[in-house]
Enzyme design. Structure first.
Site, PDB file in Angstrom:
ATOM      1  N   GLY A  23       2.487  -4.543   8.955  1.00 29.83           N
ATOM      2  CA  GLY A  23       2.542  -3.085   9.045  1.00 29.83           C
ATOM      3  C   GLY A  23       1.320  -2.377   8.527  1.00 29.83           C
ATOM      4  O   GLY A  23       1.408  -1.236   8.082  1.00 29.83           O
ATOM      5  N   SER A  24       0.180  -3.059   8.578  1.00 29.65           N
ATOM      6  CA  SER A  24      -1.064  -2.416   8.140  1.00 29.65           C
ATOM      7  C   SER A  24      -2.157  -2.719   9.144  1.00 29.65           C
ATOM      8  O   SER A  24      -2.310  -3.856   9.575  1.00 29.65           O
ATOM      9  CB  SER A  24      -1.472  -2.934   6.761  1.00 29.65           C
ATOM     10  OG  SER A  24      -2.779  -2.493   6.432  1.00 29.65           O
ATOM     11  N   SER A  25      -2.910  -1.701   9.519  1.00 25.36           N
ATOM     12  CA  SER A  25      -4.037  -1.938  10.423  1.00 25.36           C
ATOM     13  C   SER A  25      -5.259  -2.400   9.633  1.00 25.36           C
ATOM     14  O   SER A  25      -6.318  -2.631  10.181  1.00 25.36           O
ATOM     15  CB  SER A  25      -4.340  -0.669  11.216  1.00 25.36           C
ATOM     16  OG  SER A  25      -4.450   0.425  10.334  1.00 25.36           O
ATOM     17  N   CYS A  60      -2.093  13.280 -22.654  1.00 28.11           N
ATOM     18  CA  CYS A  60      -1.528  12.423 -23.708  1.00 28.11           C
ATOM     19  C   CYS A  60      -0.973  11.113 -23.156  1.00 28.11           C
ATOM     20  O   CYS A  60      -0.584  10.238 -23.912  1.00 28.11           O
ATOM     21  CB  CYS A  60      -0.451  13.173 -24.502  1.00 28.11           C
ATOM     22  SG  CYS A  60       1.111  13.351 -23.626  1.00 28.11           S
ATOM     23  N   HIS A 117      -1.290   1.388  -4.439  1.00 26.60           N
ATOM     24  CA  HIS A 117      -1.627   2.810  -4.435  1.00 26.60           C
ATOM     25  C   HIS A 117      -0.719   3.612  -5.354  1.00 26.60           C
ATOM     26  O   HIS A 117      -0.626   4.829  -5.230  1.00 26.60           O
ATOM     27  CB  HIS A 117      -1.576   3.362  -3.002  1.00 26.60           C
ATOM     28  CG  HIS A 117      -2.639   2.765  -2.122  1.00 26.60           C
ATOM     29  ND1 HIS A 117      -2.695   2.974  -0.774  1.00 26.60           N
ATOM     30  CD2 HIS A 117      -3.692   1.960  -2.422  1.00 26.60           C
ATOM     31  CE1 HIS A 117      -3.734   2.322  -0.267  1.00 26.60           C
ATOM     32  NE2 HIS A 117      -4.349   1.690  -1.244  1.00 26.60           N
ATOM     33  N   GLN A 171       0.841  -1.201   0.000  1.00 22.53           N
ATOM     34  CA  GLN A 171       0.000   0.000   0.000  1.00 22.53           C
ATOM     35  C   GLN A 171       0.877   1.253   0.000  1.00 22.53           C
ATOM     36  O   GLN A 171       0.368   2.363  -0.043  1.00 22.53           O
ATOM     37  CB  GLN A 171      -0.888   0.006   1.263  1.00 22.53           C
ATOM     38  CG  GLN A 171      -1.863  -1.168   1.304  1.00 22.53           C
ATOM     39  CD  GLN A 171      -2.499  -1.385   2.669  1.00 22.53           C
ATOM     40  OE1 GLN A 171      -2.028  -0.877   3.688  1.00 22.53           O
ATOM     41  NE2 GLN A 171      -3.569  -2.150   2.702  1.00 22.53           N
ATOM     42  N   ASN A 172       2.192   1.061   0.070  1.00 19.42           N
ATOM     43  CA  ASN A 172       3.105   2.204   0.170  1.00 19.42           C
ATOM     44  C   ASN A 172       3.490   2.732  -1.211  1.00 19.42           C
ATOM     45  O   ASN A 172       3.591   1.966  -2.163  1.00 19.42           O
ATOM     46  CB  ASN A 172       4.369   1.788   0.934  1.00 19.42           C
ATOM     47  CG  ASN A 172       4.035   1.248   2.318  1.00 19.42           C
ATOM     48  OD1 ASN A 172       2.999   1.584   2.880  1.00 19.42           O
ATOM     49  ND2 ASN A 172       4.902   0.416   2.855  1.00 19.42           N
ATOM     50  N   CYS A 220       3.181  18.965 -18.964  1.00 19.98           N
ATOM     51  CA  CYS A 220       3.722  17.962 -19.880  1.00 19.98           C
ATOM     52  C   CYS A 220       4.607  18.619 -20.935  1.00 19.98           C
ATOM     53  O   CYS A 220       4.200  19.577 -21.585  1.00 19.98           O
ATOM     54  CB  CYS A 220       2.570  17.208 -20.548  1.00 19.98           C
ATOM     55  SG  CYS A 220       3.127  16.018 -21.778  1.00 19.98           S
ATOM     56  N   ASN A 275       1.969  -6.792  13.233  1.00 18.30           N
ATOM     57  CA  ASN A 275       1.661  -5.373  13.417  1.00 18.30           C
ATOM     58  C   ASN A 275       1.720  -5.016  14.896  1.00 18.30           C
ATOM     59  O   ASN A 275       1.324  -5.814  15.734  1.00 18.30           O
ATOM     60  CB  ASN A 275       0.256  -5.057  12.881  1.00 18.30           C
ATOM     61  CG  ASN A 275       0.043  -3.561  12.671  1.00 18.30           C
ATOM     62  OD1 ASN A 275       0.803  -2.911  11.951  1.00 18.30           O
ATOM     63  ND2 ASN A 275      -0.968  -3.013  13.309  1.00 18.30           N
TER      64      ASN A 275
HETATM   65 ZN   LIG Z   1       0.971  15.345 -22.487  1.00 17.76          ZN
END
Ligand SMILES: [Zn+2]
Length: 280
Positions: free
Chosen positions: A222-224, A135, A124, A106-107, A182, A248
């Site tokens: 390490g995750s609740s 683009c 994530h 999740q990090n 961009c 945990n």
């Molecule tokens: Zn672009």
């Protein structure tokens, strides 16, 4: 390092070794595995409350984007200076030995990749990548950081400002900051991270499911498990009656469904597991 864990935790680690031996293990990690690298866990005990920017705010307001980019740039510099800890390194070792099938995280800090883990599903997203919302061009964060500094030479990391888990630090002043766009089409850029209020891309979750499906055990560390995707992966493993080990400090939403719960730091525990688990 083993002296850092108490008797109960040591007993739980040997129970975990028994449950995991002879199995190919999928590993799911949360912010708790990165705290030993100096990256705070905002859901952990005593963490400051913070209100993350929503994706609507980012997409709809130039002011929010400016604030985001100042904080994100400063946070990136602090993240880039952080190093993988013994937990990340032990996880990479487990994969190298063929005991771990890979890691779902999740990090967004990229520390599993830097520790040498090869199969990493970043649920994530990652701070390392930036993409153009028009683009689709992808940019490397390091190149973007050079551009941001060239455009805003006055920008510095303020002292004693807390580093956020998404790499955002609170900017003191954002006036005059030039938001990068961009270089191909001038379109709006967005870091390749899942914002607050945004869903995990479906194909990313499927990739995580596949990793769990190809494994015979699951470690959640390490995750609740406040985030639903974690609970959903746990339930996938549970339906197949796989042993589930939770590592945990503090309670998690999955504790009642775990085969073994280890109340200890993830760095110490993974170092012990990497040492104790026999070859397949
Ligand atoms: Zn672009």
């Amino acid at each position: 390092m083993t002296s850092a864990i108490d008797q109960d935790a040591a007993a739980a680690v040997s129970a975990a070794v028994d449950a995991l031996s002879g199995r190919r293990i999928a590993i799911l990690t949360g912010a708790g595995v990165s705290t030993d690298s100096g990256i705070p866990d905002y859901r952990g005990n005593g963490a400051p409350t913070r209100t993350p920017m929503t994706v609507e705010q980012y997409l709809s307001s130039e002011d929010h984007r400016r604030r985001y980019w100042v904080g994100s740039h400063l946070g990136w510099k602090a993240f880039a200076a952080a190093a993988p800890n013994p937990g990340h390194l032990a996880i990479a070792r487990l994969e190298e030995r063929g005991l771990a099938t890979g890691v779902v995280t999740q990090n967004v800090d990229g520390l599993h990749v830097r520790a040498g883990s090869r199969r990493v599903v970043e649920l994530h997203g990652t701070m390392r990548r930036i993409f153009c919302t028009q683009c689709g061009q992808v940019f490397d964060r390091r190149d973007m950081a050079v551009r941001v500094e060239a455009d805003n030479p006055w920008i510095t990391v303020p002292e004693n400002v807390p580093l956020g888990p998404d790499g955002d630090v609170l900017p003191e002043n954002t006036t005059g900051f030039l938001v990068p766009s961009c270089s191909v089409c001038e379109g709006m850029l967005k870091p390749d991270v899942v914002f607050f209020g945004e869903f995990i891309p479906a194909e990313k979750f499927r990739e995580a499911e596949q990793l769990v499906r190809g494994s015979d055990a699951l470690i959640i560390a390490g995750s609740s498990l406040v985030v639903n995707s974690g609970i959903r992966l746990l339930d996938r493993a549970r339906r197949r009656r796989l042993p589930i080990v939770i590592v945990n400090r503090g309670a998690t939403r999955g504790d009642s469904r775990a085969t073994v719960k280890i109340e200890a730091g993830t760095s110490e525990v993974f170092a012990m597991l990497a040492e104790s688990l026999p070859a397949l």
